[in-house]
Design a protein around this motif. Structure first.
Motif, mmCIF file in Angstrom:
data_model
loop_
_atom_site.group_PDB
_atom_site.id
_atom_site.type_symbol
_atom_site.label_atom_id
_atom_site.label_comp_id
_atom_site.label_asym_id
_atom_site.label_seq_id
_atom_site.Cartn_x
_atom_site.Cartn_y
_atom_site.Cartn_z
ATOM 1 N N HIS A 283 2.571 -11.641 10.261
ATOM 2 C CA HIS A 283 3.745 -10.886 9.837
ATOM 3 C C HIS A 283 3.657 -10.644 8.336
ATOM 4 N N CYS A 284 4.453 -9.671 7.869
ATOM 5 C CA CYS A 284 4.494 -9.390 6.444
ATOM 6 C C CYS A 284 5.178 -10.570 5.742
ATOM 7 N N PRO A 285 4.570 -11.144 4.689
ATOM 8 C CA PRO A 285 5.185 -12.287 4.022
ATOM 9 C C PRO A 285 6.506 -11.924 3.343
ATOM 10 N N THR A 286 6.716 -10.647 3.041
ATOM 11 C CA THR A 286 7.928 -10.235 2.339
ATOM 12 C C THR A 286 9.072 -9.935 3.313
ATOM 13 N N CYS A 287 8.852 -9.004 4.272
ATOM 14 C CA CYS A 287 9.956 -8.595 5.153
ATOM 15 C C CYS A 287 9.911 -9.304 6.506
ATOM 16 N N LYS A 288 8.852 -10.134 6.719
ATOM 17 C CA LYS A 288 8.727 -10.940 7.948
ATOM 18 C C LYS A 288 8.523 -10.116 9.217
ATOM 19 N N LYS B 241 0.058 -1.390 0.808
ATOM 20 C CA LYS B 241 1.467 -1.811 0.910
ATOM 21 C C LYS B 241 1.819 -2.121 2.354
ATOM 22 N N CYS B 242 2.859 -2.935 2.535
ATOM 23 C CA CYS B 242 3.377 -3.179 3.879
ATOM 24 C C CYS B 242 3.946 -1.863 4.400
ATOM 25 N N ARG B 243 3.615 -1.512 5.646
ATOM 26 C CA ARG B 243 4.055 -0.241 6.230
ATOM 27 C C ARG B 243 5.564 -0.203 6.451
ATOM 28 N N TYR B 244 6.187 -1.381 6.485
ATOM 29 C CA TYR B 244 7.612 -1.446 6.837
ATOM 30 C C TYR B 244 8.497 -1.561 5.607
ATOM 31 N N CYS B 245 8.098 -2.437 4.663
ATOM 32 C CA CYS B 245 8.975 -2.647 3.499
ATOM 33 C C CYS B 245 8.343 -2.184 2.194
ATOM 34 N N ARG B 246 7.121 -1.677 2.230
ATOM 35 C CA ARG B 246 6.403 -1.153 1.064
ATOM 36 C C ARG B 246 6.064 -2.229 0.017
#
Ligand SMILES: [Zn+2]
Length: 252
Positions: free
Chosen positions: A39-44, A64-69
């Motif tokens: 999972h993305c460490p920022t937005c989970k 960048k994360c595709r979901y939270c950038r």
């Protein structure tokens, strides 16, 4: 050497590199390798298969994360690429010989501890110990360049030299580095261990000087040593005896 197989080994290397990122990030945190899914460490947000393609997903999402950038460290795709290249190099030089499989294991260890050391400044015992035991057994049977005794001497020297340095210098070197040098010495034998020590301290010092010049880092700035040990050990693995012969050619 078959080019199609070389490409296949490279692609497998990328996948293993991706897995080594997970191992290097999760083992020091006492997390399972399987759950939770990546999972993305920022937005989970849980990552889909399309987010987990080595290198490509990183490039397509422009780091960048595709979901939270949130930005993703370039360390991870570089680790994948390095693993792919190293695996392909082993196949190109050693084909699928027993030595080749042994080298793939050693590279796996070096990649995983590089990830953990960069992320947490930790070289975990839980990674070192299984590799240590496997090398201790396998090197007894497979040691084309050195005697088994040379491998054991390498292990003892790697540990002792840095144990003494750690005591003398106070806290210049971590326990993980000492144990890693023991495992590297065991794997490479003592001549290539000594070369690895020279190379890794040189690379580490060189990087330290660059940091001081360009980032204004002070003498107290802590730099993880593990990646430099890995770099030195890899050079010693592929070109060690050539480097030693080249060095001594100046004296004789
Ligand atoms: Zn995110």
């Amino acid at each position: 050497m078959d080019f199609a197989i070389l490409l296949l080994v490279f692609l497998f290397g990328l996948l293993f590199g991706s897995f080594f990122n997970v191992v290097g990030l999760r083992v020091p945190q006492e997390q399972s390798l399987l759950a939770p899914p990546s999972h993305c460490p920022t937005c989970k947000k849980q990552l889909k298969p399309i987010d987990l393609i080595p290198i490509l997903s990183y490039l397509i999402a422009r780091g960048k994360c595709r979901y939270c950038r949130a930005p993703i460290s370039s360390v991870y795709p570089l680790i994948e690429l390095a693993t792919g290249i190293l695996f392909a190099a082993v196949y190109a030089v050693y084909d699928f010989t027993p030595v080749a499989w042994l080298y793939l294991l050693f590279i796996s260890l070096l990649v995983i501890i590089t990830v953990s050391d960069l992320a947490y400044r930790i070289i975990p015992d839980k990674v070192l110990l299984p590799f240590f035991l496997v090398f201790l057994v396998l090197r007894f049977f497979i040691h084309p360049d050195e005697t088994y005794l040379s491998h054991l001497i390498g292990m003892v020297l790697g540990f002792t030299i840095f144990y003494i340095i750690a005591i003398v210098s106070g806290n210049g070197i971590g326990g993980g580095d000492i144990k890693l040098f023991a495992v590297v010495g065991l794997f490479l034998g003592y001549p290539l261990l000594l070369l690895t020590i020279l190379l890794s301290t040189f690379f580490g010092a060189f990087y330290g000087v660059l940091l001081m010049i360009f980032r204004g880092a002070g003498r107290k700035t802590k730099v993880p040593f593990g990646p430099f040990i890995a770099l030195g050990a890899l050079l010693a693995l592929f070109k060690g005896y050539d480097l030693i012969a080249w060095y001594f050619s100046f004296f004789y």
